[in-house]
Design a protein around this motif. Structure first.
Motif, mmCIF file in Angstrom:
data_model
loop_
_atom_site.group_PDB
_atom_site.id
_atom_site.type_symbol
_atom_site.label_atom_id
_atom_site.label_comp_id
_atom_site.label_asym_id
_atom_site.label_seq_id
_atom_site.Cartn_x
_atom_site.Cartn_y
_atom_site.Cartn_z
ATOM 1 N N TYR A 1 0.938 -1.322 -0.096
ATOM 2 C CA TYR A 1 0.005 0.058 0.015
ATOM 3 C C TYR A 1 0.735 1.328 -0.147
ATOM 4 C CZ TYR A 1 -3.278 3.436 1.523
ATOM 5 O OH TYR A 1 -4.028 4.761 1.858
ATOM 6 N N ASP A 2 1.935 1.377 0.746
ATOM 7 C CA ASP A 2 2.646 2.673 1.046
ATOM 8 C C ASP A 2 3.556 3.026 -0.141
ATOM 9 O OD1 ASP A 2 1.651 3.114 3.501
ATOM 10 O OD2 ASP A 2 3.249 2.281 4.713
ATOM 11 N N LYS A 3 4.025 1.825 -0.885
ATOM 12 C CA LYS A 3 4.993 1.922 -1.812
ATOM 13 C C LYS A 3 4.206 2.325 -3.191
ATOM 14 C CE LYS A 3 8.586 -0.940 -0.438
ATOM 15 N NZ LYS A 3 9.378 -2.284 -0.328
ATOM 16 N N LEU A 4 2.801 1.732 -3.300
ATOM 17 C CA LEU A 4 1.934 2.023 -4.664
ATOM 18 C C LEU A 4 1.583 3.376 -4.322
ATOM 19 C CD1 LEU A 4 0.155 -1.128 -5.164
ATOM 20 C CD2 LEU A 4 1.923 -0.333 -6.451
ATOM 21 N N THR B 1 5.398 2.244 -15.524
ATOM 22 C CA THR B 1 5.267 1.216 -16.467
ATOM 23 C C THR B 1 4.868 0.076 -15.746
ATOM 24 O OG1 THR B 1 6.940 2.068 -17.919
ATOM 25 C CG2 THR B 1 6.414 -0.210 -18.135
ATOM 26 N N ILE B 2 3.782 -0.793 -16.305
ATOM 27 C CA ILE B 2 3.286 -1.936 -15.597
ATOM 28 C C ILE B 2 3.143 -3.073 -16.594
ATOM 29 C CG2 ILE B 2 0.759 -1.205 -16.007
ATOM 30 C CD1 ILE B 2 -0.188 -3.003 -13.658
ATOM 31 N N VAL C 1 4.394 -3.376 -10.683
ATOM 32 C CA VAL C 1 4.927 -1.994 -10.913
ATOM 33 C C VAL C 1 6.260 -2.110 -9.829
ATOM 34 C CG1 VAL C 1 4.694 0.419 -10.893
ATOM 35 C CG2 VAL C 1 2.954 -1.002 -11.701
ATOM 36 N N ASN C 2 7.243 -1.855 -10.389
ATOM 37 C CA ASN C 2 8.434 -1.831 -9.451
ATOM 38 C C ASN C 2 8.599 -3.248 -8.750
ATOM 39 O OD1 ASN C 2 8.924 0.632 -10.438
ATOM 40 N ND2 ASN C 2 8.087 1.773 -8.541
ATOM 41 N N GLY C 3 8.216 -4.138 -9.436
ATOM 42 C CA GLY C 3 8.182 -5.384 -8.550
ATOM 43 C C GLY C 3 6.736 -5.833 -7.700
#
Length: 661
Positions: free
Chosen positions: A73-76, A85-86, A109-111
């Motif tokens: 949650y925090d990272k997204l 980019t997804i 997205v970013n792993g």
């Protein structure tokens, strides 16, 4: 220690709910409190094993929420306003016009696993196409039109995309089987819509395939208010029906329980696959799988134990789903049907000819009482007629579902599918009409507008359950159910009847606005340049405030051509439309131009050159698209898009939340 999964599952889900309700702000406090209570109970009770299990799994729930919040949650949400980019696959797609499509991409997205919907140039997109999309994203938040942030939060979706900057397709398919199932379902939907009437086709499409896109808002509202809304969402009820029919048919020719069980599992999860693995169906599939597997381990299946285990399995990977309304309603309904109702029925001495009917009635009543606080909390209302409507209408819907399911089993072969659909159409037509009649009754659906009423519902909901356990007479249970529901209806009507202050609610949109005039359970809607943008918000407002009568829709400009959309989207059909076009365009439409006036509950509404002027008592309101004045000395601009409310009694302007509270 018996029922280990009960002692584990319920504390686990309790920890998730508690953390989620406070947005993970007090997780450490919850952990320390649980630790202290665990120590006290450990030394103060003989159930030491149960205490340890409860404490550990409550810890596990809080830990699962904390890890998900920090790592997902925090990272997204930190990506709000950035270009990302997804890479993943197309889970959904659709054409919206002007050579533009929407594509929902499930990927990373970013792993981090997530899903994001973008606007992309029109192309022949297919389900499970491998794809990579680059575009700017924003955090999903609530708005006047829809409480998107709250809705998607429990689904684990936190970002939405704008127009895609680039789209790359590899030409590969991520899952051939899942693509075939989804495209097969789309073909069945097209067949249903082609062969059935508009309303009946929309109903069957929702009931059979879970597609509610063609269902008018008025029909959705009438189904929910009448208490049978659960039938048109592909859910556990459908799976239970299909599973029961399949098991009965297989058991008639195969005696081996293990073989029947294996085939039933294939059928259960095959249906879940057809339904797109929706949360409600997967939940039911897990429950049925666990419920039927007891004999393999030499044990009798236990609903409470299965419910505890399924709670862990279904929320461990997605902790926020514990706050989902569908999860809460399903969990409480299964608990009421599988745990509480059988115990009450067992205490009653009922003769066999009516035992099934009585059992069904008791089960429906238990579901109403257990789900009422949940429904009141999440949706602000309760369908007190659900027991009656479920007894009368759900069996008819079940018959239609069984017949229409032939279209799935036969691959949409028209020789069988078309007659089956036509027969199902005939069966559901009276259900739709009956639901409209039931929902129109002023005691059918009660709204919970204040916290006192909400507390009353929560406190009194368990009185009938207690009566069922304490008395062996079915009359005491039915009498207490009737008394409690009558109390809710009475309180709702008292709240409405005593709330006679004139209030004006404002739904702004920059240069346009919708004004809703309210008095008790009646309303009038004034649309100044907003077309149909806020129709959904008006419908939510009507439901939330318990509005039973919409006296009229005033349309200031030439947006009169949108009148059919009001008919389609509002559950309470307006008594009239007042627009510059006059009465030649649509039934119940009357000319209302500059200088004309109309009356609403003592308020005089006058059409001006820039909007409407309202005179009531000593107060005069000038309502425009970009703001309003009160007695000429208060001017409020409507650039910020949040709802406002003016009370004629004290002339105070207060900001409402997106739930109109």
């Amino acid at each position: 220690m018996t029922r280990k999964c009960v002692w584990a599952g319920f504390p686990f889900i309790g920890g998730l709910i508690l953390c989620g309700a406070f947005q993970s702000k007090f997780n450490l406090i919850f952990l320390l409190t649980a630790l202290g209570m665990g120590i006290l109970f450990f030394f103060g009770t003989k159930r030491k094993k149960e205490t340890v299990v409860c404490t550990l799994f409550f810890f596990a729930g809080v830990l699962a929420n904390s890890l998900y919040t920090h790592n997902v949650y925090d990272k997204l949400t930190a990506l709000d306003g950035r270009t990302v980019t997804i890479s993943g696959y197309v889970s959904d797609c659709g054409y919206i016009g002007s050579d533009t499509s929407t594509v929902t991409v499930k990927g990373r997205v970013n792993g981090i696993k997530t899903e994001i919907t973008f606007f992309v140039p029109y192309d022949d997109y297919r389900y499970y196409d491998k794809i990579s999309v680059t575009g700017k994203v924003s955090r999903i938040t609530d708005s006047i039109s829809f409480r998107s942030g709250e809705y998607y939060y429990s689904k684990g979706v936190f970002l939405q995309g704008g127009s895609a900057e680039s789209v790359k397709r590899s030409g590969e398919c991520g899952n051939v089987i899942f693509r075939a199932v989804k495209e097969y379902r789309d073909r069945l939907l097209a067949l249903i819509r082609r062969e059935c009437g508009e309303d009946e086709g929309a109903f069957l499409s929702a009931m059979l395939c879970g597609d509610k896109s063609e269902m008018p808002q008025s029909m959705k509202t009438s189904m929910y208010r009448s208490g049978i809304g659960h039938i048109f969402a592909v859910s556990g009820a459908h799976l239970v029906i299909v599973s029961a029919l399949f098991s009965a048919a297989v058991s008639a020719v195969i005696r081996s329980k293990r073989t029947v069980y294996a085939l039933s599992l294939v059928e259960i999860w095959g249906f879940a696959l057809f339904a797109g693995f929706s949360v409600s169906v997967v939940r039911a599939a897990v429950m049925l799988t666990l419920g039927q597997s007891g004999f393999i381990f030499g044990r009798k299946s236990d609903c409470l134990n299965s419910l505890g285990l399924s709670a862990i399995l279904l929320t461990a990977g997605s902790p926020y789903s514990a706050l989902s309304p569908s999860f809460a309603l399903s969990f409480t309904a299964v608990f009421a049907l599988g745990v509480i109702a059988p115990k009450i029925i067992k205490k009653m001495s009922v003769k066999k000819p009516v035992s099934k009917l009585t059992g069904y009635a008791v089960g429906s009543a238990c579901v109403l009482m257990f789900t009422a606080p949940v429904s009141a909390l999440f949706f602000g209302g309760i369908s007190v007629m659900s027991v009656i409507s479920n007894l009368l209408l759900v069996p008819v819907c079940t018959l239609a579902l069984q017949i229409s399911f032939l279209t799935v089993l036969t691959g949409g072969w028209e020789l069988i599918a078309v007659p089956a659909l036509r027969l199902s159409e005939i069966i559901v037509k009276p259900v739709i009409k009956a639901a409209e009649v039931i929902s129109s009754l002023n005691f059918s659906y009660v709204t919970v507008e204040n916290k006192v009423f909400l507390f009353t519902v929560a406190a009194t909901a368990f009185i009938p359950i207690a009566a069922g356990f304490l008395s062996e007479k079915k009359h005491s249970f039915s009498a207490s159910c009737t008394t409690v529901t009558a109390l809710w209806v009475l309180m709702s009507n008292v709240c409405v009847s005593t709330n006679r202050d004139i209030k004006i609610t404002v739904l702004p949109d920059g240069k346009s606005a919708v004004y809703i005039l309210c008095s008790g359970n009646e309303a009038a809607v004034l649309n100044i340049g907003s077309a149909n943008k806020y129709n959904g918000a008006v419908e939510r407002f009507i439901c939330a405030r318990g509005i039973e009568v919409v006296r009229g829709i005033f349309i200031f400009d030439d947006c009169y051509y949108n009148i059919p959309e009001y008919e389609r989207e509002l559950s309470s059909a307006p008594q009239m439309y007042l627009a510059p076009a006059g009465n030649d365009y649509f039934d119940r439409t009357f000319s209302f131009q500059t200088g004309d006036s109309a009356e609403f509950n003592g308020m005089e509404i006058i059409c001006g050159s820039e909007g409407y002027m309202i005179e009531y008592g000593e107060n005069t309101y000038c309502l425009r698209g970009n703001g309003f004045t009160v007695n000429g000395d208060v001017y409020v601009t409507l650039e910020e898009q949040f709802p406002l409310e003016i009370n004629d009694k004290d002339l105070l302007v207060r900001r409402l939340d997106y739930g109109f509270n």
